[in-house]
Motif scaffolding. Structure first.
Motif, PDB file in Angstrom:
ATOM      1  N   LYS A  38       0.817  -1.208   0.000  1.00  0.00           N
ATOM      2  CA  LYS A  38       0.000   0.000   0.000  1.00  0.00           C
ATOM      3  C   LYS A  38       0.855   1.265   0.000  1.00  0.00           C
ATOM      4  O   LYS A  38       0.344   2.366  -0.206  1.00  0.00           O
ATOM      5  N   ASP A  45       2.254   4.481  -4.384  1.00  0.00           N
ATOM      6  CA  ASP A  45       1.185   5.429  -4.678  1.00  0.00           C
ATOM      7  C   ASP A  45       1.153   5.728  -6.175  1.00  0.00           C
ATOM      8  O   ASP A  45       2.132   6.193  -6.751  1.00  0.00           O
ATOM      9  N   CYS A  83     -19.794  10.136  -3.898  1.00  0.00           N
ATOM     10  CA  CYS A  83     -19.934   8.722  -3.535  1.00  0.00           C
ATOM     11  C   CYS A  83     -20.119   7.898  -4.800  1.00  0.00           C
ATOM     12  O   CYS A  83     -20.971   8.201  -5.645  1.00  0.00           O
ATOM     13  N   ASP A 135     -14.327  11.460   9.196  1.00  0.00           N
ATOM     14  CA  ASP A 135     -13.698  10.155   9.031  1.00  0.00           C
ATOM     15  C   ASP A 135     -14.639   9.250   8.247  1.00  0.00           C
ATOM     16  O   ASP A 135     -15.760   9.630   7.879  1.00  0.00           O
ATOM     17  N   LEU A 136     -14.189   8.027   7.981  1.00  0.00           N
ATOM     18  CA  LEU A 136     -14.948   7.103   7.144  1.00  0.00           C
ATOM     19  C   LEU A 136     -16.342   6.822   7.704  1.00  0.00           C
ATOM     20  O   LEU A 136     -17.334   6.840   6.964  1.00  0.00           O
ATOM     21  N   ARG A 141     -17.182  -3.808   1.020  1.00  0.00           N
ATOM     22  CA  ARG A 141     -16.047  -3.049   1.541  1.00  0.00           C
ATOM     23  C   ARG A 141     -16.161  -1.604   1.087  1.00  0.00           C
ATOM     24  O   ARG A 141     -16.944  -1.290   0.173  1.00  0.00           O
ATOM     25  N   THR A 142     -15.381  -0.747   1.725  1.00  0.00           N
ATOM     26  CA  THR A 142     -15.385   0.676   1.384  1.00  0.00           C
ATOM     27  C   THR A 142     -13.958   1.194   1.264  1.00  0.00           C
ATOM     28  O   THR A 142     -13.019   0.610   1.811  1.00  0.00           O
ATOM     29  N   LYS A 143     -13.830   2.289   0.562  1.00  0.00           N
ATOM     30  CA  LYS A 143     -12.548   2.973   0.442  1.00  0.00           C
ATOM     31  C   LYS A 143     -12.827   4.475   0.444  1.00  0.00           C
ATOM     32  O   LYS A 143     -13.590   4.973  -0.380  1.00  0.00           O
ATOM     33  N   TYR A 144     -12.181   5.173   1.384  1.00  0.00           N
ATOM     34  CA  TYR A 144     -12.417   6.606   1.517  1.00  0.00           C
ATOM     35  C   TYR A 144     -11.158   7.371   1.158  1.00  0.00           C
ATOM     36  O   TYR A 144     -10.085   7.124   1.700  1.00  0.00           O
ATOM     37  N   GLU A 145     -11.300   8.319   0.220  1.00  0.00           N
ATOM     38  CA  GLU A 145     -10.184   9.142  -0.221  1.00  0.00           C
ATOM     39  C   GLU A 145     -10.479  10.600   0.131  1.00  0.00           C
ATOM     40  O   GLU A 145     -11.383  11.198  -0.439  1.00  0.00           O
ATOM     41  N   LEU A 175     -15.880   8.705  -1.666  1.00  0.00           N
ATOM     42  CA  LEU A 175     -16.149   7.456  -0.958  1.00  0.00           C
ATOM     43  C   LEU A 175     -16.531   6.398  -1.984  1.00  0.00           C
ATOM     44  O   LEU A 175     -17.485   6.576  -2.754  1.00  0.00           O
ATOM     45  N   HIS A 176     -15.795   5.298  -1.988  1.00  0.00           N
ATOM     46  CA  HIS A 176     -16.098   4.170  -2.862  1.00  0.00           C
ATOM     47  C   HIS A 176     -16.783   3.085  -2.032  1.00  0.00           C
ATOM     48  O   HIS A 176     -16.263   2.671  -0.992  1.00  0.00           O
TER      49      HIS A 176
END
Length: 870
Positions: free
Chosen positions: A233, A236, A787, A808-809, A832-836, A845-846
């Motif tokens: 991870k 980048d 989103c 935050d997430l 699952r989620t992914k927050y950028e 937010l994915h």
């Protein structure tokens, strides 16, 4: 065309002592190339001044150039990119490290020197001086105190030091091998330096196969670590480079063990690869191709009685020769275990290989695999995972201009490393009568030496190292360039490595990057570096393409002036022969290159930089054409007259005393400017800082310029704080791309009377534009919270910057699931989620749902059903 001759602008110079320079005061003139050149000369020193940051260090590193004599457009592009990123980070308050050096060894310099009847070091030094002058002329802000050159003994001493460390750890070795010989350049090439047509990367000639004793670095031992490291991870924005690296390394699904064979009373080693390590314990025979290097010159009688030594079992094994079996990709040796593997049993029967009787006990393959690997590693004969196709790095080069390999060959002691205290092994001096010498074997007095162990007569290794070795660790030396005790001090790397942003051509995204990552992993294993991976973020630039012309029948390239367009077709002027037109990598031989000197003298360096960055993002290939120039020139012209208007209206006393606009109208303009300023700061920052799509960032600056020029009343220009703040923000952001031009625009704006903005607005008029702070959005400005559900946009909310930056997430998830467009799409549950979060820019937010997983499972079931029916 506007005329500004009626009102003469008076540039008011400060009456008190200040730390800044005034502008040239040419605002009554339309911007011309001569004015731009005067501006660049005037501000040349100021744009190179350091801005001391109070935040963390940011290390931005462009690949260092080979000193060919003159910059080409690829150089201009890569260093324009790195300089822009470095200047951005500096304005953000970072302590920026932006070094430069020279990849100065190698064939091109040596061949060029031979052709010109000069010496390689003289040719190289002359080129470095010329290119350095051009880099300074372009206004690139490099830290020249860190300058290194790989042909300097102070540098290659440590390349030799690292080689000795590799040798000590069994990773540098010499053996006979089939090699690719370049008959033009008279040297071997690594497999990676031969293209798909079997031609040399350098000379373009068809390579020949030879058997030579060469030096290798056992990069394969790190293959699995390097492969798995690509999932880290910490990497980048590597994107498709990860796939390129993985494809090159290959899936590490097999194990290598080194076996031995007695050939002419000498022990010869060879590697055996197998996806089933248990075979190294239970295997009964080895099968080789007829052209395997060890048996290639053997007689028929020799081949019929072949045996080899298994380094794990310590027993002899029979060796058979056959070409008509399916060897693993890239291999010409196979280990067979007919007593366990049914396919090997069939193979041995087909080849009439006798099968030894066994006790028929059942073998636990999993435990035996582990045991074989453990035994191989304990016996130091392999046992590491690697793909079948990956080979070790061949580093020997039979040329003069390279780092000498620090090895001595003794008739009594064999291969002996040069003692560390005797480094560097310096290249011999060449006289002017020896300019055509291209091998170290020509210097007998240099080659003859004493053995460090027994003091008997010995000889130095005459091969030099591949230049990729020099460039595999330079990014660490930049951080400690003057260290004469060791390659670098680990303390100097702490908090600075891995490199924050590494920039270079996509053509180097496989070989150079692979060698570099290997070297970084090795140095880390010695405890010399704080991290394994050398680079955090990769910014891979596309090539500069030029339009080329070649005759349809012969394929001969033609200069553009020898081609004419008739209707929709192109013809050669003299013969009328049809001509093919295409975009190709710039090259002198194709007559499609562009000389940076022409651009610099015709348009100036700021315009050149803006032109090369404005059209397409860095990763995209750039089709070079002057047709995009008018847009860039017009952008600069609009900026110039914007400052002219600003000065003119600021000096108009009537505008400050008469209320031409109502309070409501004035407020409406202010609100519009407030929104535009914040929006374009947020989006420009996002692209300059995170995506590095510099062309998109530039387009945002052009859009902000349009806002400031379209139907803005003079009263707003003269009296609006929002207008002044927007214009100041625009010039600050522009300065990272066109620093000289930005300095002049800033100085012009600073000279205006009755300025409204001050330090509270993030503006220090006592400092030049290159010393300002990068503008940020106001805390109350609503930023985008987007989103995406299973990759599709489902909502785009607006949240004030100060609130968004602190979310935050969990809180973001609570907010978006209340939106109808999101709620309907997550009925099947969230997988699952992914927050950028991009502070002061935007947030994304994915959400990935179980529905997507179920659809995938259903699709697989349908495939299975279809297959069974078929």
């Amino acid at each position: 065309m506007f005329s500004y001759r009626i009102l003469k602008i008076v540039v008011r110079r400060p009456t008190v002592f200040s730390r800044y320079k005034s502008s040239l005061g040419l605002w009554n003139h339309d911007i011309t190339t001569n004015i731009k050149l005067d501006i660049e000369k005037y501000w040349a020193k100021e744009i190179l001044c350091n801005k001391i940051g109070n935040k963390d260090t940011y290390y931005v590193l462009p690949m260092f150039p080979y000193p060919s004599g003159n910059l080409h457009m690829g150089h201009v592009r890569v260093y324009s990119i790195s300089d822009t990123i470095a200047r951005f980070q500096e304005l953000e308050g970072k302590n920026v490290i932006h070094p430069i050096g020279w990849d100065a060894f190698g064939l091109p310099a040596e061949n060029a020197a031979i052709e010109r009847n000069t010496l390689p070091h003289i040719w190289t030094d002359t080129n470095i001086s010329a290119m350095k002058e051009q880099l300074v002329q372009l206004g690139f802000k490099f830290d020249w105190n860190r300058e290194i050159s790989t042909c300097d003994p102070k540098y290659y001493k440590w390349t030799q030091y690292i080689f000795l460390k590799l040798f000590e750890n069994g990773l540098a070795y010499q053996c006979k091998a089939k090699v690719n010989w370049d008959p033009i350049d008279q040297t071997v090439l690594a497999d990676e330096q031969v293209d798909d047509s079997g031609c040399s990367w350098r000379s373009g000639v068809k390579v020949e196969e030879k058997i030579l004793t060469q030096w290798f670095i056992k990069t394969t031992k790190y293959a699995k670590h390097l492969y798995e490291g690509l999932n880290s991870k910490s990497l980048d924005n590597w994107k498709d480079i990860i796939n390129l690296q993985k494809h090159w390394i290959g899936e590490c699904n097999g194990v290598v063990v080194n076996f031995h064979m007695n050939v002419s009373n000498k022990q010869r080693g060879f590697d055996v690869w197998s996806p089933d390590p248990y075979k190294f314990i239970h295997g009964q025979c080895i099968i080789m191709k007829k052209d395997n290097i060890i048996i290639k010159d053997m007689t028929l009688d020799d081949i019929q009685n072949l045996r080899c030594f298994n380094s794990i079992t310590k027993r002899e094994m029979l060796v058979f020769v056959a070409d008509n079996i399916n060897y693993p990709e890239g291999r010409d040796v196979y280990i067979a275990c007919p007593s366990i593997d049914s396919e090997d049993y069939k193979l041995c029967l087909s080849l009439n290989i006798p099968i030894a009787k066994t006790n028929d006990k059942i073998v636990d393959k999993i435990s035996e695999n582990e045991r074989a690997i453990d035994l191989a590693q304990k016996n130091n004969c392999g046992g590491y995972f690697v793909s079948s196709k990956l080979k070790d790095w061949l580093i020997s080069r039979q040329r003069f201009w390279g780092t000498p390999i620090p090895i001595i060959h003794c008739p009594n002691c064999g291969i002996v490393p040069v003692p560390y205290e005797d480094l560097p092994v310096v290249l011999p001096e060449i006289s002017t009568q020896e300019t055509r010498v291209s091998k170290l074997t020509s210097f007998k007095s240099w080659q003859n030496c004493k053995c460090p162990k027994c003091s008997s007569d010995a000889t130095r290794e005459s091969d030099t190292m591949d230049t990729f070795v020099d460039s595999s660790w330079y990014y660490y030396r930049f951080l400690d360039p003057n260290n004469d005790k060791k390659p670098f001090d680990k303390e100097k790397l702490m908090g600075v490595t891995p490199v924050n942003c590494y920039i270079g051509g996509k053509e180097h995204a496989v070989l150079h990057l692979y060698y570099t990552r290997f070297m970084s992993y090795f140095l880390h294993s010695l405890g010399l570096t704080p991290t394994q991976e050398p680079f955090k973020k990769l910014l891979v630039q596309g090539m500069i393409m030029g339009q080329s012309y070649k005759t349809k029948n012969t394929g001969k390239y033609l200069p553009p002036e020898n081609v004419e367009k008739i209707g929709n077709e192109y013809k050669e002027r003299e013969t009328g022969e049809p001509v093919l037109v295409q975009w190709e990598k710039m090259s002198k031989s194709k007559y499609n290159g562009e000389n940076p000197e022409r651009l610099l003298s015709t348009y100036g360096c700021d315009t050149t930089r803006l032109l090369i960055l404005a059209d397409v993002p860095p990763a995209t290939s750039r089709r070079w054409s002057d047709t995009t120039l008018p847009g860039v020139l017009n952008f600069q012209h609009r900026l110039w007259i914007t400052i002219r208007d600003f000065l003119m209206h600021k000096q108009n006393v009537e505008l400050s005393t008469k209320n031409i606009l109502s309070e409501k109208e004035f407020k409406e303009y202010e609100n519009k400017l407030w929104n535009s300023r914040n929006y374009f700061i947020a989006t420009a920052t996002y692209h300059f800082k995170y995506t590095h799509k510099l062309s998109v960032g530039i387009s945002r600056l052009q859009s902000l310029t349009n806002v400031l020029r379209n139907n803005i009343p003079p009263q707003i220009i003269a009296n609006s704080k929002e207008y002044e703040k927007s214009l100041a923000s625009l010039i600050i952001m522009l300065s990272i791309i066109t620093p000289h031009f930005g300095c002049e625009l800033w100085a012009g704006m600073r000279s205006a009377p009755n300025r409204i903005c001050d330090n509270a607005d993030g503006i220090d008029w006592n400092q030049e534009v290159v010393q300002q702070r990068w503008p940020i959005v106001d805390e109350s400005y609503p930023l985008s919270l987007q989103c995406k559900v299973d990759g599709a946009d489902r909502c785009d909310l607006k949240i004030e910057a100060n609130k968004l930056n602190s979310l935050d997430l969990d809180r973001v998830l609570q907010i978006v699931i209340e939106e109808k467009g999101v709620a309907e799409r997550i009925k099947h549950g969230i997988l699952r989620t992914k927050y950028e979060l991009y502070p002061n820019c935007r947030a994304i937010l994915h959400i990935f749902t179980n529905r997507k997983a179920k659809n995938k499972l259903q699709l697989e079931k349908e495939k299975e059903t279809f297959s069974s029916q078929a």
